[in-house]
Design an enzyme around this catalytic site. Structure first.
Site, short mmCIF file in Angstrom:
data_model
loop_
_atom_site.label_atom_id
_atom_site.label_comp_id
_atom_site.label_asym_id
_atom_site.label_seq_id
_atom_site.Cartn_x
_atom_site.Cartn_y
_atom_site.Cartn_z
N ARG A 223 0.76 -1.15 -0.07
CA ARG A 223 -0.12 0.07 -0.10
C ARG A 223 0.68 1.23 -0.20
O ARG A 223 0.64 2.23 -0.80
CB ARG A 223 -0.93 -0.01 1.27
CG ARG A 223 -2.20 -1.03 1.07
CD ARG A 223 -3.03 -0.79 2.24
NE ARG A 223 -2.85 -1.24 3.42
CZ ARG A 223 -3.42 -2.45 3.86
NH1 ARG A 223 -4.06 -3.43 3.07
NH2 ARG A 223 -2.92 -3.12 4.88
N PHE A 239 -11.68 -4.89 -5.78
CA PHE A 239 -11.60 -5.92 -4.49
C PHE A 239 -11.15 -4.97 -3.33
O PHE A 239 -10.21 -5.56 -2.49
CB PHE A 239 -10.70 -7.07 -4.79
CG PHE A 239 -11.12 -7.77 -6.07
CD1 PHE A 239 -12.08 -8.78 -6.19
CD2 PHE A 239 -10.09 -7.57 -7.18
CE1 PHE A 239 -12.39 -9.55 -7.14
CE2 PHE A 239 -10.38 -8.22 -8.25
CZ PHE A 239 -11.53 -9.03 -8.37
N ASP A 261 -15.95 -3.08 -4.39
CA ASP A 261 -16.11 -4.47 -3.85
C ASP A 261 -17.59 -4.93 -3.92
O ASP A 261 -18.44 -4.26 -3.91
CB ASP A 261 -15.59 -4.37 -2.43
CG ASP A 261 -15.21 -5.36 -1.60
OD1 ASP A 261 -14.26 -5.80 -1.73
OD2 ASP A 261 -16.13 -6.27 -1.45
N ALA A 291 -16.71 -7.64 -9.51
CA ALA A 291 -15.52 -7.06 -10.08
C ALA A 291 -15.43 -7.38 -11.58
O ALA A 291 -15.38 -6.25 -12.41
CB ALA A 291 -13.96 -7.91 -9.62
N ASP A 311 -6.38 -6.87 -6.16
CA ASP A 311 -6.06 -7.62 -4.95
C ASP A 311 -7.26 -8.38 -4.57
O ASP A 311 -7.86 -8.26 -3.75
CB ASP A 311 -5.73 -6.58 -3.80
CG ASP A 311 -5.42 -7.56 -2.59
OD1 ASP A 311 -4.86 -8.65 -2.83
OD2 ASP A 311 -5.27 -6.94 -1.53
N CYS A 351 -3.19 -13.96 -3.58
CA CYS A 351 -2.92 -14.71 -2.30
C CYS A 351 -3.20 -15.90 -2.04
O CYS A 351 -3.30 -16.43 -0.91
CB CYS A 351 -3.53 -13.62 -1.15
SG CYS A 351 -5.44 -13.94 -1.42
#
Length: 407
Positions: A223, A239, A261, A291, A311, A351
């Site tokens: 960030r 997201f 989101d 999204a 993300d 992730c």
């Protein structure tokens, strides 16, 4: 104590300090005399020995392909001060990183990162004067109160410890006791009133209803990098969750920021966080939308951006889903690359632990080739220092990111 004997030559990984014992490596299990069942109880402590009887370590028994998660190597029993020693060591490392005490701009950090802190199955995140604990194994659930006691004793600023493991414990595991609730209340305000600092920005932490422990601490450094690139740019944060990247972009001088989101609760928190940090801001818009639908609709309108952040949540939570996940990464990145203005920047992440960095990079490469844009890699990103990777457990490297320059 129940003893687990391994097959011949299956002890080598434990001698290299890898903390997992797979079910296929086990020759036999000798139960403690007090057992009435025919197998160990999930979550109980067991001693692991080689086929020759050499003591290899102590860990939690669990049902599944990973049968034992080792807590301590080379011993038959955990020492009396085990939990305090491990929490103390984890805290000292964060202290050495400058994340606690001396840093007045930041009171948000991960205290325990599972295998990375020699505590497999345990996550502890600290927000100001409280800690949120998550158990990813029944063994850690059984030990939750000992963990909370050690946290309060070893981490000076922590007063309250909240337990939140309803979504992280193994499915259908025989769990006794509550999966959520206070382990130590300590007079900490409820999650509707709780604020924490990250690099000088205030965030409301909803550990009760939010995802994970209430915030994604693992993107702190990334960030800050967005902030460096944001000045004068029109930014899209997909997201967005509670708006972490959005706030950094606003502080970095972005011309405008759109936060998207699918969760209305997340969007509500984005607006609360923006109002707290930038009460006079008129250059932020928050949108509740899927999204893929949002990107398709904006593309149809001809909308473009100077900087886009992708993300997404984990597209693959296990290896059987990797192929579909890679298609998803390729698809979402292709849509984003289409909408980047010439000379623009794309921050893109995965992730998914089951997707390695080479496969993720290939998916993004395929997306760029599909769109036909010239793309260069500016940065290769990963999880921050308070999410350490145990050198003996490379599986702990889960967060992958690329910063791309799009011509």
């Amino acid at each position: 104590m129940t003893t687990v004997y391994l097959k011949s030559h299956k002890e080598e990984s434990l001698k290299r300090f890898h903390p997992w014992v797979f079910s296929g490596a086990i020759a036999r299990v000798v139960l403690d005399a007090s057992h009435k069942a025919s197998a160990p109880e999930e979550g109980e402590l067991v001693c692991v020995r080689s086929s020759a009887g050499e003591v290899l370590g102590v860990g939690h028994w669990q049902v599944g392909s990973i049968a034992v998660r080792i807590l301590a190597f080379g011993v038959e029993h955990l020492p009396d001060d085990f939990w305090n020693e491990r929490i103390r060591a984890a805290y000292r490392m964060r202290e050495a990183l400058g994340l606690v005490r001396c840093n007045k701009d930041n009171d948000t950090y991960r205290l325990v990162h599972g295998e990375g802190d020699w505590l497999p199955g345990l996550i502890v995140d600290v927000y100001a004067d409280m800690a949120v604990v998550q158990a990813h194994s029944v063994g850690m659930h059984v030990c939750r109160r000992a963990v909370a006691k050690a946290i309060v004793e070893e981490v000076p600023q922590v007063k309250g410890v909240y337990y939140k493991s309803d979504d992280t414990l193994p499915f259908k595991a025989p769990v006794e006791g509550e999966k959520t609730g206070w382990l130590r209340s300590g007079g900490v305000p409820n999650s509707d009133e709780f604020w924490s600092l990250e690099n000088g920005l205030s965030f409301r932490i909803d550990w009760l209803r939010g995802q994970k422990t209430g915030f994604f601490i693992d993107q702190r450094e990334n960030r800050a990098l967005v902030e460096r690139y944001a000045n004068g740019k029109e930014v899209l944060n997909m997201f967005c969750y509670t708006g972490g990247f959005s706030l950094y972009a606003l502080r970095g001088g972005a011309k405008s920021v759109d936060s998207v989101d699918v969760s209305q609760k997340a969007i509500d928190l984005v607006n609360v966080n923006v109002a707290r940090n930038f009460p006079d801001a008129t250059n932020h818009t928050a949108v509740t939308a899927d999204a893929f639908d949002y990107l398709s609709a904006q593309r149809a309108k001809g909308t473009t951006y100077d900087l886009i952040i992708l993300d997404p949540p984990a597209f693959a939570k296990h290896r059987d889903a990797v192929r579909n996940a890679l298609r998803g990464y390729q698809r979402i990145n292709a849509k984003a690359i289409e909408m980047i203005r010439p000379g623009g920047i794309l921050f893109t992440f995965s992730c998914s632990q089951a997707v390695d960095k080479e496969a993720f990079r290939l998916a993004v490469f395929s997306a760029a080739a599909q769109v036909g844009r010239k793309v260069r890699i500016l940065h290769q990103l990963h999880q921050p220092q308070d999410h350490p990777i145990n050198i003996y457990h490379p599986e702990g490297e889960y967060l992958k990111g690329l910063v791309l320059y799009v011509e």
